[in-house]
Design an enzyme around this catalytic site. Structure first.
Site, PDB file in Angstrom:
ATOM      1  N   ARG A  43       0.823  -1.221   0.000  1.00 34.03           N
ATOM      2  CA  ARG A  43       0.000   0.000   0.000  1.00 34.03           C
ATOM      3  C   ARG A  43       0.851   1.262   0.000  1.00 34.03           C
ATOM      4  NH1 ARG A  43      -4.174  -1.809   4.635  1.00 34.03           N
ATOM      5  NH2 ARG A  43      -5.179  -3.538   3.555  1.00 34.03           N
ATOM      6  N   ARG A  47      -3.466   6.157   0.283  1.00 33.66           N
ATOM      7  CA  ARG A  47      -4.016   7.306   0.989  1.00 33.66           C
ATOM      8  C   ARG A  47      -3.031   8.027   1.895  1.00 33.66           C
ATOM      9  NH1 ARG A  47      -9.065   4.631   3.720  1.00 33.66           N
ATOM     10  NH2 ARG A  47      -7.646   2.841   3.661  1.00 33.66           N
ATOM     11  N   ARG A  56      -6.890  11.034  -6.990  1.00 33.53           N
ATOM     12  CA  ARG A  56      -8.017  10.108  -6.897  1.00 33.53           C
ATOM     13  C   ARG A  56      -9.331  10.796  -6.529  1.00 33.53           C
ATOM     14  NH1 ARG A  56      -8.806   5.325  -4.781  1.00 33.53           N
ATOM     15  NH2 ARG A  56     -10.954   5.919  -5.235  1.00 33.53           N
ATOM     16  N   ASP A  92      -6.571  -3.571  -7.530  1.00 34.35           N
ATOM     17  CA  ASP A  92      -7.277  -4.139  -6.392  1.00 34.35           C
ATOM     18  C   ASP A  92      -7.495  -5.616  -6.667  1.00 34.35           C
ATOM     19  OD1 ASP A  92      -9.952  -4.871  -4.798  1.00 34.35           O
ATOM     20  OD2 ASP A  92      -9.047  -3.128  -3.841  1.00 34.35           O
ATOM     21  N   TYR A 167     -14.657 -13.007   0.033  1.00 28.38           N
ATOM     22  CA  TYR A 167     -15.467 -11.849  -0.344  1.00 28.38           C
ATOM     23  C   TYR A 167     -16.727 -12.278  -1.084  1.00 28.38           C
ATOM     24  CZ  TYR A 167     -11.833  -8.500   0.961  1.00 28.38           C
ATOM     25  OH  TYR A 167     -10.936  -7.738   1.663  1.00 28.38           O
TER      26      TYR A 167
END
Length: 380
Positions: A43, A47, A56, A92, A167
């Site tokens: 990552r 962010r 983004r 992703d 998921y």
């Protein structure tokens, strides 16, 4: 002397002269000596970077993964800022599943949400195989990045079958994975059919990236730590082995005339396998076929190496929360991890999981410089 950044030499099993294949990162993955311990961060493009948040803004996650030029810029941002030894493709783990026809979205603050969770064999049948054309934007992004990165290696990645299945069965993120385990225990035939289908999707997705020129791949099995070793071996290991083992076996495939229709395979791309909370699974995960096993922050790297075996490099494993501590604490922990990593035949410095959004980017930059300084060594 020209530098090969196209991936062609790796695909044909030929050594590159310079370029990503001789980078500290790839050398460490292959358990070869290098000028310093390489470092990158899971990552690292995300962010924690203000430039990421700016670019983004107002672009949904899945949409951002489908814009090659945007993917390229986001992937390059931490390389420019931190001087890390490898870039990792911005994407992703659910991107190939969406390409396979699953109706899902990545909801801010929640994560992947699946419209119709998998419950039956018919649900599995609706997950179709994917081709290069289904993820052409990934192929294009990798090629753009390889050209931009030059000698810096690019890591491709995908989600492992168990984590993707979780998921799809849960319908979204889960703390207990109760529905996943209920299906796994209650209908093992359906479970294995689902994981087999997802293994093929994952394998196809990674092959697109390899053929486009990535220098390594990482298989994320983020939620495998929810399982016992016995359950991991019975319900998960065969499917992860299918993915990682097939990438290793691809070098024995014949040359194909139409590479666009059927990608050539690369024997020269190191494979990394990572999960969270997997201390008791490290030995089994090492058997799945990776060259490097990622270790979270809970297990010292010297202990992990004994569990994994002497023929694998390790990756990790600074606790992401340490980055919020005063710098002397960070430095002490970095030194400890480098010391423990010397027990392994190859060590890639990383966090034990991903960079947290609140992390000060300057601390990451300082960690990179410190790792390089402390681990510098002469290489013939």
């Amino acid at each position: 002397m020209s530098t090969d950044t196209t991936g062609a030499a790796a695909r044909h099993g030929e050594p590159r002269h310079g370029g990503p294949a001789q980078s500290p990162f790839v050398r460490a993955c292959r358990r070869e000596p290098g000028p310093h311990t390489p470092v990158w961060f899971m990552r690292q493009a995300g962010r924690s970077l203000p430039e990421y948040r700016e670019i983004r803004a107002n672009v949904p996650m899945l949409e951002s993964c489908r814009r090659p030029e945007l993917v390229t810029e986001i992937t390059l941002q931490p390389v420019r800022r931190h001087g890390v030894d490898a870039a990792i493709l911005f994407s992703d783990i659910v991107v190939p599943v969406a390409a396979a026809g699953v109706d899902l979205d990545i909801v801010p603050g929640t994560g992947p949400v699946v419209a119709e969770p998998v419950r039956t064999a018919a649900d599995v049948d609706r997950i179709r195989p994917i081709t290069r054309d289904d993820v052409s934007y990934v192929d294009e992004a990798v090629r753009l990045l390889v050209a931009e990165l030059g000698d810096t290696p690019l890591i491709g990645f995908a989600g492992a079958p168990f984590t993707l299945a979780s998921y799809l069965v849960e319908g979204g993120p889960s703390r207990t994975h109760a529905k996943t385990k209920a299906l796994m225990y209650g209908d093992p035939d359906l479970w294995h059919a689902l994981c087999a289908r997802l293994a093929e999707v994952t394998l196809s997705f990674l092959r697109v990236q390899v053929d486009a020129g990535v220098s390594a791949v990482q298989l994320f099995d983020s939620w495998a730590g929810a399982l016992s070793e016995a359950d991991y071996r019975r319900y998960v290991l065969p499917h992860s082995t299918r993915v990682l083992g097939s990438l290793a076996d691809d070098c024995s495939g014949s040359q194909r005339g139409d590479r666009r229709a059927e990608p050539e395979r690369s024997p020269g791309v190191p494979r990394i396998h990572f999960g969270v909370g997997t201390a008791e699974l490290l030995g089994a995960m090492g058997e799945a076929g990776a060259d490097v096993v990622g270790v979270d922050w809970r297990t010292p790297l010297d202990v992990a190496t004994r569990r994994i075996g002497p023929d694998k490099a390790v990756q990790g494993n600074l606790d992401p929360c340490v980055l919020f501590a005063p710098w002397p604490v960070v430095e002490t922990e970095v030194r400890r991890i480098l010391d423990e990593g010397r027990a392994a035949p190859g060590h890639v410095f990383n966090l034990g999981h991903g960079v947290l959004p609140e992390t000060d980017p300057d601390v990451l930059t300082r960690v990179v410089a410190l790792v390089h300084e402390l681990s510098a060594r002469p290489v013939e």
